[in-house]
Design a protein around this motif. Structure first.
Motif, PDB file in Angstrom:
ATOM      1  N   ARG A 157       0.869  -1.180   0.000  1.00  0.00           N
ATOM      2  CA  ARG A 157       0.000   0.000   0.000  1.00  0.00           C
ATOM      3  C   ARG A 157       0.906   1.230   0.000  1.00  0.00           C
ATOM      4  NH1 ARG A 157      -2.232  -0.893   4.666  1.00  0.00           N
ATOM      5  NH2 ARG A 157      -3.907  -2.181   3.842  1.00  0.00           N
ATOM      6  N   ASN A 158       0.878   1.966  -1.081  1.00  0.00           N
ATOM      7  CA  ASN A 158       1.803   3.085  -1.242  1.00  0.00           C
ATOM      8  C   ASN A 158       1.071   4.388  -1.470  1.00  0.00           C
ATOM      9  OD1 ASN A 158       3.050   0.450  -2.646  1.00  0.00           O
ATOM     10  ND2 ASN A 158       4.688   1.606  -1.679  1.00  0.00           N
ATOM     11  N   PRO A 159       1.313   5.365  -0.619  1.00  0.00           N
ATOM     12  CA  PRO A 159       0.734   6.693  -0.860  1.00  0.00           C
ATOM     13  C   PRO A 159       1.535   7.437  -1.919  1.00  0.00           C
ATOM     14  CG  PRO A 159       2.100   6.734   1.106  1.00  0.00           C
ATOM     15  CD  PRO A 159       2.150   5.321   0.589  1.00  0.00           C
ATOM     16  N   ILE A 160       0.857   8.313  -2.632  1.00  0.00           N
ATOM     17  CA  ILE A 160       1.530   9.181  -3.600  1.00  0.00           C
ATOM     18  C   ILE A 160       1.861  10.471  -2.857  1.00  0.00           C
ATOM     19  CG2 ILE A 160       1.376  10.225  -5.899  1.00  0.00           C
ATOM     20  CD1 ILE A 160       0.931   7.103  -5.736  1.00  0.00           C
ATOM     21  N   ARG A 161       3.107  10.879  -2.919  1.00  0.00           N
ATOM     22  CA  ARG A 161       3.512  12.048  -2.140  1.00  0.00           C
ATOM     23  C   ARG A 161       4.278  13.050  -3.005  1.00  0.00           C
ATOM     24  NH1 ARG A 161       7.497  11.420   2.932  1.00  0.00           N
ATOM     25  NH2 ARG A 161       5.708  10.522   3.999  1.00  0.00           N
ATOM     26  N   ALA A 162       3.792  14.274  -3.006  1.00  0.00           N
ATOM     27  CA  ALA A 162       4.459  15.313  -3.796  1.00  0.00           C
ATOM     28  C   ALA A 162       5.861  15.556  -3.253  1.00  0.00           C
ATOM     29  CB  ALA A 162       3.643  16.607  -3.759  1.00  0.00           C
ATOM     30  N   GLU A 163       6.808  15.681  -4.169  1.00  0.00           N
ATOM     31  CA  GLU A 163       8.174  16.022  -3.768  1.00  0.00           C
ATOM     32  C   GLU A 163       8.239  17.499  -3.449  1.00  0.00           C
ATOM     33  OE1 GLU A 163      10.719  14.622  -7.001  1.00  0.00           O
ATOM     34  OE2 GLU A 163      11.232  13.022  -5.605  1.00  0.00           O
TER      35      GLU A 163
END
Lengths: 362, 362
Positions: free
Chosen positions: A355-361
């Motif tokens: 389960r991977n969240p998408i995270r803004a750099e």
């Protein structure tokens, strides 16, 4: 063991994780900054065979080096290096390295199995899931990850309709093979970096990953399954705009952004998986997007290994992502892409769930 | 130092090697089974700058482990590990590993340069080229070799005319990027395996290889040259039938047969190469097939590094093959392909020359 029983674990954080999941908020910060990711594992799927094992690479206490662990049916964890020392067994492999264990072959496997059996029987020195930070089972692959393209017919067909680039319309005689760079490897609960200045078309591709055990070249189809060490859940996360439009039709770069290939939470050894029971599932923010059976795979694993190893030596620990079924975002009408805050869940039934969240750099 | 002087070395075996070259016979057996490949080096091109160095990975006596050496203008060799011990210098890197040296950065480079300068001045403990078996400078890359496609306009144009597969006809806005597997890496004088049951369209692609020094991600074009450790001669040897017809337009597999990427004979560090003077040349059985200047390269090295590192972390020791000029076999009329017994020679002027026989697998 009841093969149909799903071990619903009592994990203290599970309710909180569930609510975060539904809202699509907060997971990223929670898991990497404070909570050990093992707390996110709510179900340990039962093994298809008693001789299979779940092997993971974990950090077991803050600041400790990663090490290889076995995960039992009830979610308890065995620290293999510590347990071998306790049992006074001199290991034939470096128990902090999954690659070293895979290279040790049948001898290492027999040794490890004996250690796990004794520890399971004694029920002492077992750790809880919540104590572990799960990394990719192979955090640093020896070379690029091999991937198969267009390997489910329904995905091939949806792609034909949706793509702007030049792709043949005939069913393939040989698998499409490309690679992903080693820095794409990511942990089972770690965030996928998102940089809108590079790509705004981040897409999911749930896949069954095959881990090679014994290496070889020109492996015959009928011998290929002997070269499989095990299986893991994998997502060939793809920047579609980079893949399809930016580099002349070669997919490598759009498939190779850092962190765009999470794997885990463990490898189930080959004896523990019944491929015909495997389903490949992707959910985004809890909504199912992909769901297909291994039976729908066009080029099956023996054929993939035979084609890949033709004139090309495979090595222990090599990773092959076997292709994704239909339901990816770019082929939907309207198209859908991942955005910061989204949660991408990849489940391979009988193997595991990541389960991977998408995270803004930043 | 006279920049225009070409050091014609008196090498005892050169006459014999020359005659074998002309007949296209015997080199393969001779070089790998008995003769040390250093005897095949007849010319050491002068460096463009005094602070450049030629660094190779060699076996210096039968059965010894490979180690890093410096090759001087007169062809003499310094065994860096032995010389450091003699000079009582504690190295910041493992002198048996080019990758370890590259990772040591400026500190390691300064240390090594001082050792080489002292050894050159003292003129003792220098070895002869003929004593060395030259391996690839980086025998086992950390991950796949990056390659640029269609990077000379004349090659792009010849390809458009000759190809059966689907390729866009417009000039590219971004470089085509693909990879070659790590087992493609081959020594500068070692045979290229030929298996007619897999490919009968083996082709040459002479290329300038760039070796990355300091790693990085999102490297700006204006900073890119600071990330270049050095250059080497490279041949992106390609099974055309596998590349173009067998795997759905993705080039990886046809580019990744074992041994299909010879490199060497050394790396010239960046300060030792004037790119504007570089020519990329391929000869087959002594007949020139490719000859182009770096100036004809479409995407120059800074642009390639910037594009490749966008969202993708480059590491010390990463290898980038920068593309091949026109004159490859499949675009000729009639088409020409390599066959067992052929000698493929790849010369990067100011850098070095490698020479690989084609040898049928038994």
């Amino acid at each position: 063991m009841d093969k149909n029983r799903r071990n619903l674990l009592k994990v203290s954080a599970s309710a909180a994780v569930g609510s975060l999941l539904m809202s699509g908020q907060g997971i990223a910060g929670a898991q990497t900054d404070s909570t050990n990711s093992g707390a996110q594992i709510k179900v340990v799927p039962p093994l298809a065979g008693k001789i299979g094992m779940r092997l993971a690479t974990c950090v077991l206490s803050a600041g400790a080096a990663p090490t290889v662990v076995a995960v039992l049916d009830d979610g308890k964890i065995i620290d293999l290096k510590a347990e071998a020392a306790r049992q006074k067994v001199k290991l034939r492999f470096d128990a902090t390295s999954m690659l070293s264990f895979i290279k040790s072959g049948n001898d290492g496997m027999a040794q490890l199995k004996a250690i796990v059996d004794r520890a399971t029987h004694q029920k002492t020195h077992l750790l809880a899931l919540e104590q572990a930070q799960f990394m990719s089972p192979i955090p640093r692959p020896n070379r690029n990850i091999y991937c198969v393209g267009w390997n489910y017919l329904d995905h091939f067909e949806e792609g034909q309709k949706a793509r702007a680039d030049h792709v043949g319309a005939e069913l393939p005689d040989h698998p499409v093979i490309f690679t992903k760079g080693t820095h794409t490897m990511n942990g089972p609960f770690d965030p996928i970096p998102y940089d809108a200045s590079n790509s705004t078309q981040e897409d999911w591709e749930a896949e069954l990953a095959v881990i090679i055990g014994q290496g070889g070249r020109n492996i015959a189809e009928e011998d290929a399954m002997k070269h499989v060490f095990g299986y893991s859940a994998y997502n060939d996360t793809t920047a579609r705009d980079v893949q399809q439009k930016r580099h002349g039709g070669q997919w490598f770069k759009g498939k190779s952004l850092d962190g765009h290939g999470p794997m885990g939470p463990w490898i189930v050894t080959a004896a523990g998986v019944n491929l015909d029971d495997v389903r490949v599932i992707c959910r985004v923010n809890g909504v199912e997007k992909q769901n297909a059976s291994y039976k729908q795979m066009y080029f099956k694993i023996p054929r993939i290994i035979a084609e890949l190893s033709r004139g090309l030596t495979l090595e222990p620990g090599d990773i092959i992502a076997t292709g994704t079924p239909s339901g990816v975002g770019f082929a939907r009408k309207p198209q859908e892409f991942l955005k910061p805050g989204d949660i991408m869940e990849t489940e391979i039934t009988g193997v595991g769930l990541i389960r991977n969240p998408i995270r803004a750099e930043t």
